[in-house]
Design a protein around this motif. Sequence first.
Motif, mmCIF file in Angstrom:
data_model
loop_
_atom_site.group_PDB
_atom_site.id
_atom_site.type_symbol
_atom_site.label_atom_id
_atom_site.label_comp_id
_atom_site.label_asym_id
_atom_site.label_seq_id
_atom_site.Cartn_x
_atom_site.Cartn_y
_atom_site.Cartn_z
ATOM 1 N N GLN A 86 -2.432 6.116 -1.482
ATOM 2 C CA GLN A 86 -2.961 5.106 -2.268
ATOM 3 C C GLN A 86 -4.128 4.737 -1.396
ATOM 4 O O GLN A 86 -4.130 4.725 0.191
ATOM 5 C CB GLN A 86 -1.734 3.777 -2.563
ATOM 6 C CG GLN A 86 -2.572 3.133 -3.698
ATOM 7 C CD GLN A 86 -1.628 1.668 -3.738
ATOM 8 O OE1 GLN A 86 -0.586 1.746 -3.637
ATOM 9 N NE2 GLN A 86 -2.442 0.988 -5.114
ATOM 10 N N VAL A 87 -5.568 4.124 -1.923
ATOM 11 C CA VAL A 87 -6.286 3.819 -1.338
ATOM 12 C C VAL A 87 -6.767 2.170 -2.135
ATOM 13 O O VAL A 87 -6.414 1.962 -2.988
ATOM 14 C CB VAL A 87 -7.210 3.577 -1.932
ATOM 15 C CG1 VAL A 87 -8.746 3.899 -1.055
ATOM 16 C CG2 VAL A 87 -7.432 5.609 -1.180
ATOM 17 N N GLN A 88 -7.105 1.050 -1.560
ATOM 18 C CA GLN A 88 -7.369 -0.405 -1.842
ATOM 19 C C GLN A 88 -8.697 -0.754 -1.217
ATOM 20 O O GLN A 88 -8.844 -0.401 -0.043
ATOM 21 C CB GLN A 88 -5.915 -1.125 -1.641
ATOM 22 C CG GLN A 88 -4.469 -1.183 -2.420
ATOM 23 C CD GLN A 88 -4.212 -2.035 -2.123
ATOM 24 O OE1 GLN A 88 -3.627 -3.074 -0.832
ATOM 25 N NE2 GLN A 88 -2.283 -1.969 -2.639
ATOM 26 N N ARG A 89 -9.745 -1.687 -2.165
ATOM 27 C CA ARG A 89 -11.004 -1.958 -1.285
ATOM 28 C C ARG A 89 -10.906 -3.230 -1.878
ATOM 29 O O ARG A 89 -10.073 -3.730 -2.820
ATOM 30 C CB ARG A 89 -11.915 -1.586 -2.029
ATOM 31 C CG ARG A 89 -12.575 0.216 -2.167
ATOM 32 C CD ARG A 89 -13.039 0.502 -2.461
ATOM 33 N NE ARG A 89 -14.145 1.709 -2.308
ATOM 34 C CZ ARG A 89 -12.955 3.096 -1.180
ATOM 35 N NH1 ARG A 89 -11.866 3.028 -1.833
ATOM 36 N NH2 ARG A 89 -13.682 4.102 -1.439
ATOM 37 N N ARG A 90 -11.205 -4.452 -0.740
ATOM 38 C CA ARG A 90 -11.197 -6.094 -0.742
ATOM 39 C C ARG A 90 -12.476 -6.019 -0.218
ATOM 40 O O ARG A 90 -12.720 -5.586 0.453
ATOM 41 C CB ARG A 90 -9.835 -6.255 -0.267
ATOM 42 C CG ARG A 90 -8.966 -5.694 -1.211
ATOM 43 C CD ARG A 90 -7.299 -5.829 -0.057
ATOM 44 N NE ARG A 90 -6.391 -5.626 -0.198
ATOM 45 C CZ ARG A 90 -5.112 -5.630 -1.209
ATOM 46 N NH1 ARG A 90 -5.230 -7.220 -1.906
ATOM 47 N NH2 ARG A 90 -3.990 -4.949 -1.203
ATOM 48 N N LEU A 113 0.889 -0.967 0.076
ATOM 49 C CA LEU A 113 0.512 0.184 -0.293
ATOM 50 C C LEU A 113 0.715 1.500 0.121
ATOM 51 O O LEU A 113 1.355 1.359 1.020
ATOM 52 C CB LEU A 113 -0.471 -0.130 0.768
ATOM 53 C CG LEU A 113 -1.793 1.151 1.332
ATOM 54 C CD1 LEU A 113 -2.912 1.251 0.880
ATOM 55 C CD2 LEU A 113 -2.104 1.116 2.460
ATOM 56 N N LYS A 114 1.206 1.994 -1.196
ATOM 57 C CA LYS A 114 1.529 3.121 -1.154
ATOM 58 C C LYS A 114 1.614 4.428 -0.528
ATOM 59 O O LYS A 114 0.092 3.964 -0.257
ATOM 60 C CB LYS A 114 2.114 3.291 -2.550
ATOM 61 C CG LYS A 114 2.947 2.378 -3.407
ATOM 62 C CD LYS A 114 3.154 2.956 -4.818
ATOM 63 C CE LYS A 114 3.578 1.081 -5.526
ATOM 64 N NZ LYS A 114 3.737 1.705 -7.225
#
Length: 104
Positions: free
Chosen positions: A91-95, A87-88
């Motif tokens: 940055q946004v990640q969705r799982r 996760l930079k």
Amino acid sequence: MQRTPPRSSQLQEFYYSSNLASGECGIRNERSQCALLMNFDTTDFPYVWVFQSYGGWHNHYVLVLEPSTNIPYDLEIACRNGTSAVLKPQQVQRRTLTVRLQRF
């Protein structure tokens, strides 16, 4: 697992799975006729790990089943091996993980 050892065995185990054929895992309890099932995208969670302690870790008697973004559980080693999600900054990640309880 057909039979689980007693707490007095003081055992503990870690298992890892990779190269999953599909994004699903779960556990069934024959006595209660219930199951906990998890579905996920293997792009989001490319690994599944199982931790079992039969009194061998702080006297806990537990089973943990978890889809995961890294193996092994030690993050420093996983990063060094290239087996960890990154996760930079900013940055946004969705799982997505779907959990179902059901009778069988």
